[in-house]
Design an enzyme around this catalytic site. Sequence first.
Site, PDB file in Angstrom:
ATOM      1  N   HIS A   1     -12.980   3.928   9.151  1.00 21.40           N
ATOM      2  CA  HIS A   1     -12.272   2.731   8.663  1.00 21.40           C
ATOM      3  C   HIS A   1     -12.853   2.279   7.325  1.00 21.40           C
ATOM      4  CE1 HIS A   1      -9.842  -1.011  10.061  1.00 21.40           C
ATOM      5  NE2 HIS A   1      -9.712  -0.794   8.776  1.00 21.40           N
TER       6      HIS A   1
ATOM      7  N   ILE B   1       0.844  -1.207   0.000  1.00 18.43           N
ATOM      8  CA  ILE B   1       0.000   0.000   0.000  1.00 18.43           C
ATOM      9  C   ILE B   1       0.874   1.250   0.000  1.00 18.43           C
ATOM     10  CG2 ILE B   1      -1.638   1.329   1.402  1.00 18.43           C
ATOM     11  CD1 ILE B   1      -2.863  -1.401   2.244  1.00 18.43           C
TER      12      ILE B   1
ATOM     13  N   ARG C   1      -3.362   1.289  11.271  1.00 18.13           N
ATOM     14  CA  ARG C   1      -4.112   0.836  12.418  1.00 18.13           C
ATOM     15  C   ARG C   1      -4.036   1.914  13.497  1.00 18.13           C
ATOM     16  NH1 ARG C   1      -6.193  -2.201   9.625  1.00 18.13           N
ATOM     17  NH2 ARG C   1      -6.474  -4.463   9.783  1.00 18.13           N
TER      18      ARG C   1
ATOM     19  N   GLU D   1     -11.650   1.988  18.012  1.00 14.34           N
ATOM     20  CA  GLU D   1     -12.776   2.134  17.062  1.00 14.34           C
ATOM     21  C   GLU D   1     -13.811   1.031  17.305  1.00 14.34           C
ATOM     22  OE1 GLU D   1     -11.420   0.129  12.925  1.00 14.34           O
ATOM     23  OE2 GLU D   1     -10.129   1.761  13.571  1.00 14.34           O
TER      24      GLU D   1
HETATM   25  C1  8YV Z   1     -10.934  -4.534   6.829  1.00 11.92           C
HETATM   26  C2  8YV Z   1      -8.775  -3.579   6.883  1.00 11.92           C
HETATM   27  O1  8YV Z   1     -10.632  -5.676   6.072  1.00 11.92           O
HETATM   28  O2  8YV Z   1      -8.107  -5.122   5.280  1.00 11.92           O
HETATM   29  C3  8YV Z   1      -7.858  -4.605   6.386  1.00 11.92           C
HETATM   30  O3  8YV Z   1      -6.888  -4.882   7.125  1.00 11.92           O
HETATM   31  O4  8YV Z   1      -8.465  -2.902   7.819  1.00 11.92           O
HETATM   32  C4  8YV Z   1     -10.105  -3.430   6.257  1.00 11.92           C
HETATM   33  O5  8YV Z   1     -10.069  -3.532   4.854  1.00 11.92           O
HETATM   34  C5  8YV Z   1     -12.411  -4.277   6.706  1.00 11.92           C
HETATM   35  O6  8YV Z   1     -12.669  -3.187   7.495  1.00 11.92           O
HETATM   36  C6  8YV Z   1     -13.177  -5.521   7.197  1.00 11.92           C
HETATM   37  O7  8YV Z   1     -12.750  -5.875   8.477  1.00 11.92           O
END
Ligand code: 8YV
Length: 312
Positions: free
Chosen positions: A278, A154, A231, A260
């Site tokens: 999120h 990312i 996070r 959260e």
């Molecule tokens: C969660 C995310 O998957 O992929 C991740 O690590 O933080 C988000 O894409 C989504 O919120 C479902 O839990």
Amino acid sequence: MQPRTLQIGPLTSRFNQRMAGEHGAVALWQQDDAVRFLEAHGADFDILVTSARFGCTRAQLDLLPNLRAICSFGVGYDAIAVDEARRRGIQVSYTPDVLNDCVADLAMGLVIDCARRISAADRFVRAGLWPAGNYPLARKVSGKRLGIVGLGRIGKDVARRAGGFDMQVRYHNRRPDAAIPDGFEPDLLALARWADFLVLSCPGGAATHHLISAPVLDALGPEGILINVARGSVVDEEALVAALLEGRLGGAGLDVFEAEPRVPEALFALDNVVLAPHIGSGTEETRLQMEELVFANLRAFLDKGEVLTPVV
Ligand code: 8YV
């Protein structure tokens, strides 16, 4: 005998119905008492379906003695007791890459919103304040300095996008990335002092807990803007709120929070802060790709005994 699948928490209704229909998944969240259910029936299950949000704790793993695979929806696995899973030989799959674009897009969106105060300007117009005077000047984005903490999949997509805005990019990693040898900054404080924007795209978990501490926030300073699409645990949130309230940090664009969905209410009144619930991977297209990858991992494990995208 068909391996038995347990789904730990609800995802979309489409996902839930499909998992129940195709794999007979049992919904743990629909049980009267989840712990009592696991104590009584945990040994029945071979496969656990979870997500970055629901994870799987060590205590839950201990109640699933015959588990052979965990298939998670999401790229973050800090909520999954991966070390214990590895020790027991349990395969863990996640959904990398399919969400890179959306998370990187959101990071750049938060950079632009924070710098140009778009969300705050929207509130200004809706409050009927424009006739009384023009909106205050904001800050330019193009050509500025963008620091990235965690140059993984990312982070690299964020760097590519920043290049499109003619931004200078430097990054902090445990080691330099061969794909981008220039711009490596081994000293996080030095990166924060250099950056106009500091984007967090590193994994969550113990290794990055409160990595963005009060000294790092002070190094970013009253002109600097923090962007978190990683996070909430990566940032000392108490220090962040204090720095913002005391004007020691220029602004923040936050998609994740330590507790959260609870968000520090002290942030609600700040026009130099953008708050998102999120939503990094939260698009129709990406969530569908993530869903398909979970099912593909589960199918691969059932057919060949190996998941497709294992956490390594
Ligand atoms: C969660 C995310 O998957 O992929 C991740 O690590 O933080 C988000 O894409 C989504 O919120 C479902 O839990």
